[in-house]
Design a protein around this motif. Structure first.
Motif, PDB file in Angstrom:
ATOM      1  N   ALA A 189      38.155  21.469  36.315  1.00 45.52           N
ATOM      2  CA  ALA A 189      36.837  22.034  36.029  1.00 45.52           C
ATOM      3  C   ALA A 189      36.658  23.372  36.738  1.00 45.52           C
ATOM      4  CB  ALA A 189      35.747  21.055  36.443  1.00 45.52           C
ATOM      5  N   MET A 190      37.103  23.444  37.984  1.00 51.86           N
ATOM      6  CA  MET A 190      36.996  24.706  38.720  1.00 51.86           C
ATOM      7  C   MET A 190      37.862  25.786  38.090  1.00 51.86           C
ATOM      8  SD  MET A 190      36.917  23.815  42.766  1.00 51.86           S
ATOM      9  CE  MET A 190      35.556  22.966  43.547  1.00 51.86           C
ATOM     10  N   VAL A 191      39.105  25.427  37.771  1.00 49.65           N
ATOM     11  CA  VAL A 191      40.023  26.404  37.166  1.00 49.65           C
ATOM     12  C   VAL A 191      39.446  26.940  35.862  1.00 49.65           C
ATOM     13  CG1 VAL A 191      42.301  26.698  36.102  1.00 49.65           C
ATOM     14  CG2 VAL A 191      42.081  25.455  38.273  1.00 49.65           C
ATOM     15  N   ALA A 192      38.928  26.046  35.032  1.00 49.93           N
ATOM     16  CA  ALA A 192      38.365  26.461  33.743  1.00 49.93           C
ATOM     17  C   ALA A 192      37.150  27.360  33.937  1.00 49.93           C
ATOM     18  CB  ALA A 192      37.995  25.237  32.914  1.00 49.93           C
ATOM     19  N   GLY A 193      36.284  27.011  34.876  1.00 49.38           N
ATOM     20  CA  GLY A 193      35.094  27.809  35.123  1.00 49.38           C
ATOM     21  C   GLY A 193      35.421  29.195  35.639  1.00 49.38           C
ATOM     22  N   VAL A 194      36.387  29.270  36.543  1.00 45.99           N
ATOM     23  CA  VAL A 194      36.800  30.575  37.075  1.00 45.99           C
ATOM     24  C   VAL A 194      37.437  31.416  35.979  1.00 45.99           C
ATOM     25  CG1 VAL A 194      38.396  31.710  38.672  1.00 45.99           C
ATOM     26  CG2 VAL A 194      37.038  29.759  39.450  1.00 45.99           C
ATOM     27  N   ALA A 195      38.311  30.803  35.183  1.00 47.04           N
ATOM     28  CA  ALA A 195      38.986  31.535  34.110  1.00 47.04           C
ATOM     29  C   ALA A 195      37.982  32.064  33.088  1.00 47.04           C
ATOM     30  CB  ALA A 195      40.014  30.634  33.429  1.00 47.04           C
ATOM     31  N   LYS A 196      37.004  31.257  32.751  1.00 49.13           N
ATOM     32  CA  LYS A 196      35.993  31.682  31.772  1.00 49.13           C
ATOM     33  C   LYS A 196      35.215  32.893  32.286  1.00 49.13           C
ATOM     34  CE  LYS A 196      31.988  30.017  29.147  1.00 49.13           C
ATOM     35  NZ  LYS A 196      31.117  28.841  28.854  1.00 49.13           N
ATOM     36  N   TYR A 197      34.830  32.860  33.538  1.00 50.32           N
ATOM     37  CA  TYR A 197      34.049  33.966  34.091  1.00 50.32           C
ATOM     38  C   TYR A 197      34.884  35.242  34.190  1.00 50.32           C
ATOM     39  CZ  TYR A 197      30.994  36.656  37.124  1.00 50.32           C
ATOM     40  OH  TYR A 197      30.194  37.643  37.647  1.00 50.32           O
ATOM     41  N   ALA A 257      37.500  36.100  32.422  1.00 46.37           N
ATOM     42  CA  ALA A 257      38.100  36.560  31.158  1.00 46.37           C
ATOM     43  C   ALA A 257      37.596  37.963  30.833  1.00 46.37           C
ATOM     44  CB  ALA A 257      37.748  35.598  30.031  1.00 46.37           C
ATOM     45  N   GLY A 258      38.530  38.876  30.609  1.00 46.68           N
ATOM     46  CA  GLY A 258      38.165  40.252  30.309  1.00 46.68           C
ATOM     47  C   GLY A 258      37.910  41.108  31.531  1.00 46.68           C
ATOM     48  N   ARG A 259      37.913  40.498  32.716  1.00 44.98           N
ATOM     49  CA  ARG A 259      37.738  41.258  33.955  1.00 44.98           C
ATOM     50  C   ARG A 259      39.085  41.465  34.638  1.00 44.98           C
ATOM     51  NH1 ARG A 259      32.935  38.101  33.804  1.00 44.98           N
ATOM     52  NH2 ARG A 259      31.047  39.296  34.352  1.00 44.98           N
ATOM     53  N   ASP A 260      39.207  42.521  35.379  1.00 46.25           N
ATOM     54  CA  ASP A 260      40.408  42.772  36.167  1.00 46.25           C
ATOM     55  C   ASP A 260      40.304  41.995  37.483  1.00 46.25           C
ATOM     56  OD1 ASP A 260      41.822  44.429  38.448  1.00 46.25           O
ATOM     57  OD2 ASP A 260      42.818  44.971  36.570  1.00 46.25           O
ATOM     58  N   PHE A 261      41.250  41.100  37.706  1.00 47.73           N
ATOM     59  CA  PHE A 261      41.171  40.221  38.880  1.00 47.73           C
ATOM     60  C   PHE A 261      41.142  41.026  40.174  1.00 47.73           C
ATOM     61  CE2 PHE A 261      43.164  37.766  42.299  1.00 47.73           C
ATOM     62  CZ  PHE A 261      42.384  36.626  42.297  1.00 47.73           C
ATOM     63  N   ASP A 262      42.043  41.996  40.307  1.00 47.88           N
ATOM     64  CA  ASP A 262      42.122  42.761  41.544  1.00 47.88           C
ATOM     65  C   ASP A 262      40.842  43.545  41.800  1.00 47.88           C
ATOM     66  OD1 ASP A 262      44.692  41.908  42.208  1.00 47.88           O
ATOM     67  OD2 ASP A 262      45.627  43.439  40.973  1.00 47.88           O
ATOM     68  N   GLU A 263      40.194  44.025  40.756  1.00 50.82           N
ATOM     69  CA  GLU A 263      38.938  44.743  40.943  1.00 50.82           C
ATOM     70  C   GLU A 263      37.802  43.794  41.316  1.00 50.82           C
ATOM     71  OE1 GLU A 263      38.046  47.076  37.527  1.00 50.82           O
ATOM     72  OE2 GLU A 263      39.758  48.434  37.792  1.00 50.82           O
ATOM     73  N   PHE A 264      37.862  42.562  40.823  1.00 49.05           N
ATOM     74  CA  PHE A 264      36.810  41.608  41.154  1.00 49.05           C
ATOM     75  C   PHE A 264      36.888  41.163  42.603  1.00 49.05           C
ATOM     76  CE2 PHE A 264      34.989  37.293  41.340  1.00 49.05           C
ATOM     77  CZ  PHE A 264      33.706  37.582  40.898  1.00 49.05           C
ATOM     78  N   VAL A 265      38.108  41.042  43.128  1.00 54.35           N
ATOM     79  CA  VAL A 265      38.272  40.618  44.522  1.00 54.35           C
ATOM     80  C   VAL A 265      37.596  41.630  45.450  1.00 54.35           C
ATOM     81  CG1 VAL A 265      39.935  40.257  46.395  1.00 54.35           C
ATOM     82  CG2 VAL A 265      40.377  39.306  44.117  1.00 54.35           C
ATOM     83  N   GLY A 266      36.628  41.176  46.201  1.00 52.54           N
ATOM     84  CA  GLY A 266      35.910  42.038  47.124  1.00 52.54           C
ATOM     85  C   GLY A 266      34.806  42.869  46.492  1.00 52.54           C
ATOM     86  N   SER A 267      34.525  42.629  45.215  1.00 52.27           N
ATOM     87  CA  SER A 267      33.556  43.475  44.513  1.00 52.27           C
ATOM     88  C   SER A 267      32.152  43.391  45.105  1.00 52.27           C
ATOM     89  CB  SER A 267      33.524  43.118  43.024  1.00 52.27           C
ATOM     90  OG  SER A 267      33.212  41.737  42.842  1.00 52.27           O
ATOM     91  N   ALA A 268      31.797  42.266  45.695  1.00 50.03           N
ATOM     92  CA  ALA A 268      30.467  42.136  46.289  1.00 50.03           C
ATOM     93  C   ALA A 268      30.331  42.924  47.583  1.00 50.03           C
ATOM     94  CB  ALA A 268      30.150  40.663  46.553  1.00 50.03           C
ATOM     95  N   VAL A 269      31.454  43.241  48.196  1.00 52.65           N
ATOM     96  CA  VAL A 269      31.422  43.910  49.492  1.00 52.65           C
ATOM     97  C   VAL A 269      31.149  45.403  49.339  1.00 52.65           C
ATOM     98  CG1 VAL A 269      32.728  44.347  51.616  1.00 52.65           C
ATOM     99  CG2 VAL A 269      33.016  42.184  50.395  1.00 52.65           C
ATOM    100  N   ALA A 270      31.597  45.981  48.205  1.00 53.06           N
ATOM    101  CA  ALA A 270      31.505  47.433  48.029  1.00 53.06           C
ATOM    102  C   ALA A 270      30.078  47.943  48.158  1.00 53.06           C
ATOM    103  CB  ALA A 270      32.093  47.824  46.672  1.00 53.06           C
TER     104      ALA A 270
END
Length: 340
Positions: A289-297, A299-312
């Motif tokens: 369930a966690m894997v599916a939820g993370v993948a759905k969110y 989808a279409g986003r760049d993983f490396d850009e999302f990592v740390g995105s809240a900190v910027a």
């Protein structure tokens, strides 16, 4: 995706616990779709293994009701007393090798884990593990280290550097170092671990805990280790601070119970997230369930850009502009209107 050069199918990892203490448990987590699985910790101490004989677990609701493991609910916190795997090292290496073979075709690496006792002994165990696993986790943040003499929790920079350096010299696979959350400066500990050779840093270990039962004693009859959904912002604090200050891959842990929680860890700077208590409550199916939820969110986003995105966009207190109206005003107004 990868974490410190370790290829992994997804960022939802299973952390070290009694749930990963047997081959069946390891295989169940792999088959459920985990991105990686950290096996139950071992060390050189017979006393640490004997401590498993007194292991106990209490799940605590938001309003203080205590439930046994079979009655746990998703929002419960976990207070427990634990020990290390009661296995011979050679036998355990065979178990790890079997699990590694099962996980490899699925891009689900299985990590060996060592809870620190003596650094030299940890180095010997790490060298043996490195022959069968693709990475080793050195746990120097075990909350039980404050209560059990057989394991150690390091909270000072010099001690972290010495322990990591000793194990690093013996291990020729990626070394993940798990740190405590209860220290004056966790970022300084992470910097010391990185400087001593850690390839990735795990933040943060569970907190020491104590809960009176109000009937003349304490839940579990002792102190213990605590994790709950309420720990999430505390864990994310140190992940985000380490992400801001250091160039090191981070693995988040302590507080993730859902896909949204995993995503919050990623947005705070973690590249992967270890979950444990959610599996105690919901079983291996929680992983899917966690894997599916993370993948759905994502989808279409760049993983490396999302990592740390809240900190910027996060600012220091001194950089925050004054609010149009004091945020505290509605609260004090209620007292004034009631005549107090």
């Amino acid at each position: 995706m990868d974490v410190a050069g370790l290829a992994t199918a997804n960022p939802v990892w299973v952390g070290s616990s009694e749930l990963t203490m047997t081959l069946d448990g390891l295989l169940a987590c792999i088959d459920a779709g985990a991105g990686a699985v950290v096996a139950k910790s071992v060390n050189e101490s017979a006393a640490a293994r004997r401590q498993l004989d007194i292991a106990d677990y209490a799940f605590v609701s938001w309003d203080g009701r205590v439930r046994p493991p079979g009655a746990a609910r998703p929002g419960d916190g976990l207070l427990n007393r634990s020990g290390l795997a009661q296995v011979d090292l050679d036998h355990w290496l065979g178990t790890l090798a079997t699990a590694v073979a099962r996980g490899a075709p699925r891009d689900c690496p299985v990590l060996g884990s060592i809870t620190l006792g003596d650094p030299a002994a940890a180095a010997r165990i790490g060298r043996a593990m490195a022959a069968v696993v693709p990475a080793v986790e050195l746990n120097i943040g075990a909350p039980h280290g404050r209560e059990a003499r057989a394991v150690r929790q390091l909270t000072e920079v010099d001690g972290v550097g010495e322990a990591v350096r000793t194990v690093r010299d013996a291990v020729d696979v990626p070394l993940f170092v798990k740190l405590p959350g209860q220290a004056s400066d966790v970022v300084a500990l992470a910097r010391a671990a990185r400087s001593a050779g850690a390839d990735a840093v795990g933040l943060v270990g569970r907190y020491p805990g104590f809960l009176p039962d109000l009937d003349g004693g304490a839940v579990l009859g002792s102190w213990g280790a605590w994790s709950s959904p309420g720990c999430l912002p505390m864990s994310l604090y140190w992940v985000s601070k380490a992400f801001s200050a250091l160039d090191v891959p981070l693995v988040g842990t302590n507080g993730a119970r859902s896909a949204a929680d995993v995503l919050r860890f990623l947005a705070s700077g973690a590249r992967a997230v270890e979950v444990v208590t959610a599996l105690w409550v919901g079983g291996p199916a929680v992983i899917g369930a966690m894997v599916a939820g993370v993948a759905k969110y994502l989808a279409g986003r760049d993983f490396d850009e999302f990592v740390g995105s809240a900190v910027a966009g996060t600012r220091e207190y001194a950089e925050v502009s004054p609010l149009p109206a004091p945020a505290w005003l509605p609260y004090t107004a209620r007292w004034t209107s009631s005549g107090r």
